[in-house]
Motif scaffolding. Structure first.
Motif, PDB file in Angstrom:
ATOM      1  N   ALA A  82       0.838  -1.205   0.000  1.00  0.00           N
ATOM      2  CA  ALA A  82       0.000   0.000   0.000  1.00  0.00           C
ATOM      3  C   ALA A  82       0.871   1.253   0.000  1.00  0.00           C
ATOM      4  O   ALA A  82       0.560   2.243  -0.672  1.00  0.00           O
ATOM      5  CB  ALA A  82      -0.937  -0.006   1.204  1.00  0.00           C
ATOM      6  N   LYS A  83       1.965   1.239   0.763  1.00  0.00           N
ATOM      7  CA  LYS A  83       2.871   2.379   0.804  1.00  0.00           C
ATOM      8  C   LYS A  83       3.481   2.629  -0.573  1.00  0.00           C
ATOM      9  O   LYS A  83       3.580   3.763  -1.037  1.00  0.00           O
ATOM     10  CB  LYS A  83       3.991   2.161   1.823  1.00  0.00           C
ATOM     11  CG  LYS A  83       3.561   2.338   3.248  1.00  0.00           C
ATOM     12  CD  LYS A  83       4.763   2.145   4.153  1.00  0.00           C
ATOM     13  CE  LYS A  83       4.390   2.272   5.600  1.00  0.00           C
ATOM     14  NZ  LYS A  83       5.535   2.038   6.482  1.00  0.00           N
ATOM     15  N   TRP A  84       3.909   1.543  -1.232  1.00  0.00           N
ATOM     16  CA  TRP A  84       4.531   1.692  -2.541  1.00  0.00           C
ATOM     17  C   TRP A  84       3.532   2.190  -3.583  1.00  0.00           C
ATOM     18  O   TRP A  84       3.859   3.022  -4.426  1.00  0.00           O
ATOM     19  CB  TRP A  84       5.173   0.385  -3.004  1.00  0.00           C
ATOM     20  CG  TRP A  84       6.450   0.098  -2.269  1.00  0.00           C
ATOM     21  CD1 TRP A  84       6.690  -0.922  -1.386  1.00  0.00           C
ATOM     22  CD2 TRP A  84       7.650   0.856  -2.338  1.00  0.00           C
ATOM     23  NE1 TRP A  84       7.958  -0.846  -0.895  1.00  0.00           N
ATOM     24  CE2 TRP A  84       8.579   0.253  -1.472  1.00  0.00           C
ATOM     25  CE3 TRP A  84       8.041   1.989  -3.028  1.00  0.00           C
ATOM     26  CZ2 TRP A  84       9.868   0.729  -1.284  1.00  0.00           C
ATOM     27  CZ3 TRP A  84       9.327   2.470  -2.846  1.00  0.00           C
ATOM     28  CH2 TRP A  84      10.219   1.847  -1.982  1.00  0.00           C
ATOM     29  N   SER A  85       2.303   1.692  -3.522  1.00  0.00           N
ATOM     30  CA  SER A  85       1.304   2.155  -4.498  1.00  0.00           C
ATOM     31  C   SER A  85       0.945   3.618  -4.234  1.00  0.00           C
ATOM     32  O   SER A  85       0.754   4.408  -5.161  1.00  0.00           O
ATOM     33  CB  SER A  85       0.061   1.268  -4.468  1.00  0.00           C
ATOM     34  OG  SER A  85      -0.600   1.369  -3.228  1.00  0.00           O
ATOM     35  N   THR A 116       1.661   6.638  -6.868  1.00  0.00           N
ATOM     36  CA  THR A 116       0.581   7.554  -7.271  1.00  0.00           C
ATOM     37  C   THR A 116       0.984   8.998  -7.011  1.00  0.00           C
ATOM     38  O   THR A 116       0.767   9.884  -7.841  1.00  0.00           O
ATOM     39  CB  THR A 116      -0.714   7.221  -6.503  1.00  0.00           C
ATOM     40  OG1 THR A 116      -1.050   5.860  -6.734  1.00  0.00           O
ATOM     41  CG2 THR A 116      -1.858   8.108  -6.944  1.00  0.00           C
ATOM     42  N   PHE A 117       1.591   9.241  -5.848  1.00  0.00           N
ATOM     43  CA  PHE A 117       2.035  10.583  -5.499  1.00  0.00           C
ATOM     44  C   PHE A 117       3.078  11.097  -6.495  1.00  0.00           C
ATOM     45  O   PHE A 117       3.010  12.231  -6.965  1.00  0.00           O
ATOM     46  CB  PHE A 117       2.597  10.604  -4.074  1.00  0.00           C
ATOM     47  CG  PHE A 117       3.169  11.934  -3.693  1.00  0.00           C
ATOM     48  CD1 PHE A 117       2.331  12.998  -3.376  1.00  0.00           C
ATOM     49  CD2 PHE A 117       4.541  12.141  -3.667  1.00  0.00           C
ATOM     50  CE1 PHE A 117       2.857  14.229  -3.041  1.00  0.00           C
ATOM     51  CE2 PHE A 117       5.077  13.361  -3.333  1.00  0.00           C
ATOM     52  CZ  PHE A 117       4.234  14.414  -3.007  1.00  0.00           C
ATOM     53  N   LEU A 118       4.033  10.261  -6.840  1.00  0.00           N
ATOM     54  CA  LEU A 118       5.073  10.655  -7.794  1.00  0.00           C
ATOM     55  C   LEU A 118       4.488  10.912  -9.181  1.00  0.00           C
ATOM     56  O   LEU A 118       4.917  11.833  -9.885  1.00  0.00           O
ATOM     57  CB  LEU A 118       6.172   9.603  -7.854  1.00  0.00           C
ATOM     58  CG  LEU A 118       7.074   9.516  -6.612  1.00  0.00           C
ATOM     59  CD1 LEU A 118       8.055   8.345  -6.759  1.00  0.00           C
ATOM     60  CD2 LEU A 118       7.823  10.816  -6.413  1.00  0.00           C
ATOM     61  N   LEU A 119       3.512  10.111  -9.572  1.00  0.00           N
ATOM     62  CA  LEU A 119       2.859  10.297 -10.867  1.00  0.00           C
ATOM     63  C   LEU A 119       2.100  11.626 -10.906  1.00  0.00           C
ATOM     64  O   LEU A 119       2.187  12.369 -11.893  1.00  0.00           O
ATOM     65  CB  LEU A 119       1.912   9.127 -11.147  1.00  0.00           C
ATOM     66  CG  LEU A 119       1.252   9.116 -12.517  1.00  0.00           C
ATOM     67  CD1 LEU A 119       2.313   8.971 -13.606  1.00  0.00           C
ATOM     68  CD2 LEU A 119       0.252   7.986 -12.605  1.00  0.00           C
ATOM     69  N   VAL A 120       1.383  11.953  -9.836  1.00  0.00           N
ATOM     70  CA  VAL A 120       0.652  13.230  -9.769  1.00  0.00           C
ATOM     71  C   VAL A 120       1.635  14.401  -9.765  1.00  0.00           C
ATOM     72  O   VAL A 120       1.432  15.412 -10.440  1.00  0.00           O
ATOM     73  CB  VAL A 120      -0.271  13.253  -8.532  1.00  0.00           C
ATOM     74  CG1 VAL A 120      -0.819  14.645  -8.282  1.00  0.00           C
ATOM     75  CG2 VAL A 120      -1.406  12.266  -8.698  1.00  0.00           C
ATOM     76  N   ALA A 121       2.722  14.283  -8.992  1.00  0.00           N
ATOM     77  CA  ALA A 121       3.721  15.351  -8.941  1.00  0.00           C
ATOM     78  C   ALA A 121       4.375  15.553 -10.310  1.00  0.00           C
ATOM     79  O   ALA A 121       4.596  16.689 -10.744  1.00  0.00           O
ATOM     80  CB  ALA A 121       4.774  15.039  -7.888  1.00  0.00           C
ATOM     81  N   ALA A 122       4.667  14.471 -11.002  1.00  0.00           N
ATOM     82  CA  ALA A 122       5.257  14.587 -12.335  1.00  0.00           C
ATOM     83  C   ALA A 122       4.268  15.222 -13.313  1.00  0.00           C
ATOM     84  O   ALA A 122       4.650  16.056 -14.144  1.00  0.00           O
ATOM     85  CB  ALA A 122       5.698  13.217 -12.840  1.00  0.00           C
TER      86      ALA A 122
END
Length: 199
Positions: free
Chosen positions: A9-12, A16-22
């Motif tokens: 769950a932490k990795w997903s 997701t956070f990195l994808l939104v930030a990018a």
């Protein structure tokens, strides 16, 4: 077993956070770039527009089209024009665009035409019956910025680019809401009686 699902769950969540930030970084990078200083050859070319023999309308320089008409479609330049409208006392004659001593921009009747080149020529060279020449008081780039803003005041269709928020009292809708269409008054308002016959 339970710790494995928490790590997944932490990795997903992290992915997701990195994808939104990018995605946000990409959108920020892709927005309209702001150039605070135009190249000197382009600025010099802005003064080389051609007017028709009657002094109304004409053709902007080719570099204006190559740059993508920045003084009509760039929010930064329109905001600068709005600031210059206030700084150079245009409100004294033209009010909030409805006219005062000078002609209105909202009446659908522009004596020298609503084209960018006509507005630039009017500001740069002045016009009879009170419009002063600003060629010695402003740079040519500032004249184009002011002309772009003046054109938005009397525009009948809203543009995608908008000026900054004004802090003074609002007496009409904002420029990006196509105020000329809302406040259309047929016939010249505030025109000097010696300007000639009405169309």
């Amino acid at each position: 077993m339970m710790f494995g699902s928490i790590n997944d769950a932490k990795w997903s969540f992290l992915a997701t956070f990195l994808l939104v930030a990018a995605g946000a970084a990409l959108l920020g990078w892709a927005r309209q770039p702001r150039e605070l200083r135009t190249d000197p050859p382009v600025v010099a070319d802005l003064d080389r527009f051609r007017l028709m023999s009657n002094g109304i309308s004409g053709a902007p320089p080719e570099s204006y089209f190559a740059e993508g008409k920045p003084y009509e479609s760039d929010a930064y330049n329109l905001s600068q024009g709005q600031r210059l409208y206030s700084w150079f006392g245009c409100q004294e004659c033209h009010g909030d665009g409805r006219g005062n001593v000078g002609p209105s921009f909202l009446d659908g009747w522009w004596l020298y035409g609503p084209e960018m080149v006509s507005i630039v020529a009017s500001i740069r060279d002045g016009r009879p019956h009170g419009m002063p020449a600003f060629r010695d008081r402003m740079t040519i780039e500032q004249i184009w910025q002011l002309a772009g803003y003046v054109q938005t005041i009397g525009d009948y269709s809203a543009k995608m680019a908008a000026t900054g928020r004004r802090d003074d009292r609002h007496t009409r809708p904002a420029e990006n809401r196509a105020p000329a269409k809302i406040l259309f008054n047929e016939g010249p308002v505030g025109a000097h009686p010696d300007q000639g016959p009405s169309p």
